[in-house]
Design an enzyme around this catalytic site. Structure first.
Site, short mmCIF file in Angstrom:
data_model
loop_
_atom_site.label_atom_id
_atom_site.label_comp_id
_atom_site.label_asym_id
_atom_site.label_seq_id
_atom_site.Cartn_x
_atom_site.Cartn_y
_atom_site.Cartn_z
N ILE A 12 42.96 22.91 -35.89
CA ILE A 12 43.01 22.05 -37.08
C ILE A 12 44.40 22.14 -37.68
CG2 ILE A 12 42.01 21.53 -39.32
CD1 ILE A 12 39.40 22.82 -38.40
N GLY A 13 45.17 21.05 -37.54
CA GLY A 13 46.52 20.99 -38.10
C GLY A 13 46.50 20.28 -39.45
N LEU A 17 43.11 16.66 -35.90
CA LEU A 17 42.41 17.66 -35.09
C LEU A 17 42.89 17.56 -33.64
CD1 LEU A 17 38.75 17.07 -36.39
CD2 LEU A 17 40.49 18.64 -37.31
N ASP A 105 48.32 28.95 -36.08
CA ASP A 105 48.85 28.04 -35.04
C ASP A 105 50.15 28.58 -34.46
OD1 ASP A 105 50.16 27.56 -37.48
OD2 ASP A 105 50.53 25.44 -37.02
N ARG A 106 51.00 29.13 -35.33
CA ARG A 106 52.28 29.67 -34.87
C ARG A 106 52.07 30.92 -34.03
NH1 ARG A 106 55.97 30.59 -39.88
NH2 ARG A 106 57.58 30.73 -38.25
N ASP A 125 57.50 24.01 -32.99
CA ASP A 125 56.32 23.17 -33.18
C ASP A 125 56.73 21.97 -34.04
OD1 ASP A 125 53.94 21.92 -33.72
OD2 ASP A 125 52.84 23.76 -34.18
N THR A 183 69.75 0.00 -44.65
CA THR A 183 68.97 1.11 -45.21
C THR A 183 68.07 1.81 -44.16
OG1 THR A 183 69.06 0.06 -47.35
CG2 THR A 183 67.38 1.76 -47.06
N1 LIG Z 1 48.58 9.33 -33.31
C1 LIG Z 1 49.26 10.09 -34.17
N2 LIG Z 1 48.71 10.44 -35.35
C2 LIG Z 1 49.37 11.22 -36.22
N3 LIG Z 1 50.61 11.72 -35.98
C3 LIG Z 1 51.21 11.40 -34.83
C4 LIG Z 1 50.56 10.59 -33.87
N4 LIG Z 1 51.40 10.48 -32.80
C5 LIG Z 1 52.51 11.17 -33.10
N5 LIG Z 1 52.42 11.72 -34.32
C6 LIG Z 1 53.46 12.54 -34.97
O1 LIG Z 1 52.99 13.84 -34.95
C7 LIG Z 1 53.37 14.54 -36.15
C8 LIG Z 1 52.23 15.47 -36.51
O2 LIG Z 1 52.17 16.40 -35.45
P1 LIG Z 1 50.83 17.09 -34.99
O3 LIG Z 1 51.24 18.14 -34.02
O4 LIG Z 1 49.84 16.09 -34.55
O5 LIG Z 1 50.38 17.66 -36.42
P2 LIG Z 1 49.47 18.85 -36.93
O6 LIG Z 1 49.23 19.78 -35.78
O7 LIG Z 1 50.30 19.43 -38.01
O8 LIG Z 1 48.20 18.22 -37.43
C9 LIG Z 1 53.67 13.46 -37.19
O9 LIG Z 1 54.93 13.76 -37.77
C10 LIG Z 1 53.77 12.17 -36.41
O10 LIG Z 1 55.07 11.63 -36.44
C1 LIG Z 2 53.83 26.08 -41.20
C2 LIG Z 2 52.48 25.39 -41.07
C3 LIG Z 2 52.22 24.57 -42.34
C4 LIG Z 2 52.54 24.45 -39.85
O1 LIG Z 2 51.37 23.66 -39.81
P1 LIG Z 2 51.31 22.28 -38.99
O2 LIG Z 2 52.52 21.52 -39.31
O3 LIG Z 2 51.30 22.64 -37.53
O4 LIG Z 2 50.04 21.62 -39.40
C5 LIG Z 2 51.35 26.43 -40.80
O5 LIG Z 2 51.67 27.22 -39.71
C6 LIG Z 2 51.13 27.32 -42.00
O6 LIG Z 2 50.47 26.95 -42.96
N1 LIG Z 2 51.73 28.56 -41.96
C7 LIG Z 2 51.60 29.54 -43.00
C8 LIG Z 2 52.94 30.07 -43.43
C9 LIG Z 2 53.72 30.80 -42.35
O7 LIG Z 2 53.48 30.61 -41.13
O8 LIG Z 2 54.59 31.62 -42.71
K LIG Z 3 50.65 22.77 -35.32
#
Ligand SMILES: Nc1ncnc2c1ncn2[C@@H]1O[C@H](COP(=O)(O)OP(=O)(O)O)[C@@H](O)[C@H]1O
Ligand SMILES: CC(C)(COP(=O)(O)O)[C@@H](O)C(=O)NCCC(=O)O
Ligand SMILES: [K+]
Length: 254
Positions: A12-13, A17, A105-106, A125, A183
């Site tokens: 869950i990011g 998902l 996740d990290r 990431d 822009t």
């Molecule tokens: N179908 C998609 N939906 C959402 N984000 C996407 C998609 N395809 C590419 N991205 C890119 O992925 C990034 C989010 O990365 P992701 O690894 O999916 O996020 P997280 O793990 O944080 O939920 C966004 O900045 C966006 O530009």
């Molecule tokens: C840095 C993050 C927001 C990344 O999340 P993501 O962009 O992958 O959804 C996540 O790993 C997080 O909440 N970390 C906690 C703080 C830390 O790693 O120090």
């Molecule tokens: K992630």
């Protein structure tokens, strides 16, 4: 004979998902979905599947065991009702020298990358946030950095200013002109060239410390950033491994 049972992994990011279907220790397939409403989570728990899920899930036993790695506690809470769920926490990851608030996740991506590609290792990431996370040859977390990801940088400029449009990364094809005369291209230039220079700087700083280390990149913006990096800095890109499934690798080894 060892029967290879199917199960689901869910990362869950902060944007969406990320799903993995495993059969035993083999990652069979992956897909992404938006966050799901509570009613749909209940249905999944009762063994029903969704249109966005791979068709083969229909042929599997109802309500597959589910392993979750989440950086969004409010989303994790929604899955507590699922019948066979395990939530991975930092204590489950054998990485040393971590700090309590390190994102799972990290930690998992770093652990998965290190186990499969070798330590020392640096993971980039390119998700909602863009993170750098490195470990040394003794599997100690060395540390890392967190900044707004590519999509978040454009979203913030669009939302927090009155005259800037919000750009969508899906429409990007090639690198913008560095010194732009409109822009949208000026925004692209500023965000993209600064981000790429930053990534290059973190990679070379890491190689100063660990000259032979592998570096891997994951996350939703990995392909776009890799392609731009290849155009701008081909010599460093040759040593960059693009791998979307680092977290799923990590989940197998915890
Ligand atoms: N179908 C998609 N939906 C959402 N984000 C996407 C998609 N395809 C590419 N991205 C890119 O992925 C990034 C989010 O990365 P992701 O690894 O999916 O996020 P997280 O793990 O944080 O939920 C966004 O900045 C966006 O530009
Ligand atoms: C840095 C993050 C927001 C990344 O999340 P993501 O962009 O992958 O959804 C996540 O790993 C997080 O909440 N970390 C906690 C703080 C830390 O790693 O120090
Ligand atoms: K992630």
């Amino acid at each position: 004979m060892n029967i290879q049972k199917p199960w689901l992994a869910l990362e869950i990011g902060n944007s969406r998902l990320h799903w993995g279907l495993f059969v035993g220790e083999t990652l069979d397939c992956t897909w992404n979905t938006d966050y799901l409403p509570d009613s749909v989570i209940q249905q999944l728990g009762n063994g029903r599947t969704l249109d966005e899920f791979p068709a083969k899930i229909f042929t599997l036993p109802s309500s597959l065991p589910l392993v979750i790695a989440s950086v969004v506690p409010s989303q994790t809470a929604l899955w507590q009702s699922y019948p066979n769920v395990r939530v991975i926490t930092l204590e489950n990851v054998p990485l040393k020298n971590t700090y309590p608030t390190l994102g799972i996740d990290r930690a998992l991506a770093l652990w998965g990358a290190g186990i499969k590609l070798g330590f020392p290792i640096l993971v980039i990431d390119a998700g909602t946030a863009l993170t750098f996370t490195g470990a040394d040859s003794e599997q100690n977390l060395v540390g890392g950095a967190i900044l707004p990801g590519l999509g978040l940088q454009f979203a913030t400029l669009g939302q927090k200013t009155s005259q800037l449009p919000q750009l969508e990364t899906q429409n990007f094809t090639s690198l913008p002109p560095r010194f732009a005369l409109n822009t949208p291209e000026a925004i692209q230039s500023g965000v993209i060239y600064t981000l790429l220079a930053g990534i290059k700087d973190f990679m070379t700083a890491w190689w100063d410390l660990y000259p032979n280390s592998k570096v891997a990149i994951k996350g939703g913006d990995r392909t776009l950033l890799f392609n731009y990096l290849q155009t701008l800095y081909p010599e460093i890109t040759a040593h960059l491994i693009v791998e979307p499934n680092l977290i799923f690798w990590g989940i197998i080894y915890v």
